[in-house]
Write an enzyme that holds these catalytic residues in place. Structure first.
Site, PDB file in Angstrom:
ATOM      1  N   SER A 150       0.805  -1.226   0.000  1.00 59.47           N
ATOM      2  CA  SER A 150       0.000   0.000   0.000  1.00 59.47           C
ATOM      3  C   SER A 150       0.836   1.273   0.000  1.00 59.47           C
ATOM      4  CB  SER A 150      -0.944   0.017   1.210  1.00 59.47           C
ATOM      5  OG  SER A 150      -0.226   0.186   2.407  1.00 59.47           O
TER       6      SER A 150
ATOM      7  N   LYS B 141       0.408   4.877   6.772  1.00 56.74           N
ATOM      8  CA  LYS B 141      -0.263   5.644   5.711  1.00 56.74           C
ATOM      9  C   LYS B 141       0.114   7.115   5.821  1.00 56.74           C
ATOM     10  CE  LYS B 141      -2.911   2.250   4.110  1.00 56.74           C
ATOM     11  NZ  LYS B 141      -2.110   1.172   4.709  1.00 56.74           N
TER      12      LYS B 141
END
Length: 201
Positions: free
Chosen positions: A122, A159
């Protein structure tokens, strides 16, 4: 000690430094005796003398710090390596520490750090790939756009952080064009990513 052999000091100190470099811990008296060919009594006497005269720090068994060891300790920071983070991370707890490493202050600076192993794809557009080691500065705040370890309930993730106070939420952005943003009402910042440590292909 009535007389001192300067060569013994050098032999003992060099052996301790070499052993520490190879094994990550310092040797026992018996291992020093075997390694440099002196009797256990002689090694014990010299270690005691060296401790009493500030040449080493010696608390017994495998706890010897030479001058070189002191310098390394003072010029580096001890950092725990935790498990993998989905890119979740285990909670920052002693039982989740895989090992400790020392990082040079000259390259990484001072502070409270931990290292996580990236898991997944990711964050690949930020050049963070599966298996990479990510150095995290431990802190509970972040600026907009920083890459953070965000804890949501019991799951942590790596993230990019975008608070949206006007919408009463936080946007966690994966650096992968194939993945969608994650929206949460709130999250706990465990740290900010500062460096990636990886092997070159």
């Amino acid at each position: 000690m009535r007389s001192k052999n300067e060569e013994y000091f050098r032999l003992i100190e060099d052996y301790i430094n070499d052993y520490k470099d190879k094994n990550g811990s310092t040797p026992t008296v018996r291992e020093i005796e075997s390694g440099i060919g002196l009797s256990k009594a002689t090694v014990s006497r010299y270690l005691s003398y060296m401790r009493d005269n500030g040449m080493i720090d010696y608390a017994g068994h495998r706890n010897i710090t030479t001058k070189e060891g002191r310098k390394t300790r003072d010029e580096s920071v001890k950092v725990p390596v935790l498990g993998s983070v989905s890119c979740g991370v285990p909670k920052y707890a002693e039982e989740n520490i895989e090992e400790y490493v020392r990082l040079p202050v000259a390259l990484f600076g001072r502070g409270q750090f931990f290292i996580l192993r990236a898991n997944g794809d990711s964050m690949i557009d930020a050049d963070i790939y599966d298996g990479d080691l990510v150095l995290i500065r431990q802190q509970n705040y972040a600026d907009e756009g920083q890459i953070v370890v965000a804890l949501m309930e019991d799951e942590a993730t790596l993230k990019r952080y975008y608070p949206e106070p006007e919408n009463h939420r936080v946007r966690l952005h994966p650096e992968n064009v194939m993945l969608d943003d994650i929206y949460v009402d709130d999250c706990i910042i465990q740290g900010v990513a500062v460096k990636v440590i990886k092997d070159l292909a």
